[in-house]
Write an enzyme that holds these catalytic residues in place. Structure first.
Site, PDB file in Angstrom:
ATOM      1  N   SER A   1       0.847  -1.191   0.000  1.00 56.78           N
ATOM      2  CA  SER A   1       0.000   0.000   0.000  1.00 56.78           C
ATOM      3  C   SER A   1       0.883   1.242   0.000  1.00 56.78           C
ATOM      4  O   SER A   1       2.062   1.179   0.364  1.00 56.78           O
ATOM      5  CB  SER A   1      -0.883   0.010   1.261  1.00 56.78           C
ATOM      6  OG  SER A   1      -1.542   1.243   1.428  1.00 56.78           O
TER       7      SER A   1
ATOM      8  N   TYR B   1      -2.887  -1.278  10.053  1.00 58.82           N
ATOM      9  CA  TYR B   1      -2.807  -1.446   8.605  1.00 58.82           C
ATOM     10  C   TYR B   1      -1.448  -0.991   8.081  1.00 58.82           C
ATOM     11  O   TYR B   1      -0.786  -1.708   7.316  1.00 58.82           O
ATOM     12  CB  TYR B   1      -3.919  -0.646   7.933  1.00 58.82           C
ATOM     13  CG  TYR B   1      -3.945  -0.738   6.434  1.00 58.82           C
ATOM     14  CD1 TYR B   1      -4.447  -1.866   5.797  1.00 58.82           C
ATOM     15  CD2 TYR B   1      -3.473   0.311   5.638  1.00 58.82           C
ATOM     16  CE1 TYR B   1      -4.478  -1.952   4.411  1.00 58.82           C
ATOM     17  CE2 TYR B   1      -3.502   0.239   4.260  1.00 58.82           C
ATOM     18  CZ  TYR B   1      -4.005  -0.900   3.645  1.00 58.82           C
ATOM     19  OH  TYR B   1      -4.017  -0.982   2.272  1.00 58.82           O
TER      20      TYR B   1
END
Length: 254
Positions: free
Chosen positions: A139, A152
């Site tokens: 990401s 995350y």
């Protein structure tokens, strides 16, 4: 370009979003594809729509037993594993001080430990086939400090690091390992957050818009293919320039 004819690719979290588009692009490039997910109905429908070179299997990426079963299934159906796209994951955001230990561990278990088990499993299978390519979907949050992403962000930084050490270890085995770092992408998950498609929909990026799942899929298929034969340990940001720095608009003469 990006020919995957004769290769077998495993895509986790493949029932929808980035995973589904990656599976679709891989089939179009000539691959046999095994789509895995915990979303059975959507996964089965996708595989059926992709045709005879696609299969679906329910798969909990945190389970070593499930990974072994998926590898055996891919081998039985298509003769092995040549490519793996570790796409399965959950997205979540909250401040560090309110994150619970239980939630932090759950996110890391799915987003990072699942990738670790998958890489171990795929590496053994790929060695039997003389090599392969692993693409780990990280990401933009794995390239920069992004607020409200404690669990995350930690998991995606971990995926980035795991990718690099695996690339070093597996180079002589002809197994390439790379990471893709999507920015804000329009998927069923982000749509629930009110993300809008089209120009002007995401002014945080230099390109001023969110990305599309297919744009990530095309990057993944490139890394799976022999067109990226000398690329390993790389981190490919597909984020509209988000991680290059703050977006500032300058006007000539000012």
């Amino acid at each position: 370009m990006n020919d995957l004819t004769g290769k077998t690719v495993l895509v986790t979290g493949g029932a929808r979003g980035i995973g589904a588009e990656t599976a679709r692009r891989a089939v179009e490039a000539g691959a046999n594809v095994v789509v895995t997910d915990v979303l059975e109905d959507e996964g089965k429908a996708l595989a059926a729509g992709l045709g005879e070179r696609a299969r679906f299997m329910r798969h909990d990426v945190t389970s070593e037993e499930d990974w072994a079963a998926v590898a055996a299934f891919a081998t039985a159906e298509f003769g092995g594993i040549d490519g793996l796209v570790n796409n399965a994951g959950i997205s979540t955001g909250q401040p560090l001080e309110t994150e619970t230990v239980e939630h932090f561990r759950r996110v890391l278990d799915i987003n990072l430990t699942g990738v670790f088990i998958g890489m171990k499993t795929a590496i053994n299978a790929m060695k039997d086939n003389g090599g392969g390519s692993i693409v780990n979907i990280s990401s933009a949050a794995g390239l920069m400090g992004l607020a409200l992403t404690s669990s995350y962000g930690a998991s995606k930084w971990g995926v980035r690091g795991l990718t690099k050490l695996a690339a070093v270890e597996q180079g002589t085995a002809k197994i390439r390992v790379n990471s893709v770092h999507p920015g804000m992408i329009y998927t069923p998950m982000t749509a629930q957050l009110g993300i809008q498609q089209g120009d002007g929909g995401y002014p945080n990026t230099p390109m001023g818009r969110v990305g599309e799942a297919d744009e990530i899929a095309k990057a993944a298929v490139f890394l799976l293919s022999d067109d990226s034969s000398y690329v390993t340990g790389a981190e490919l940001a597909v984020d509209g320039g988000w991680t290059t720095g703050p977006t500032v608009k300058y006007v000539m003469g000012q």
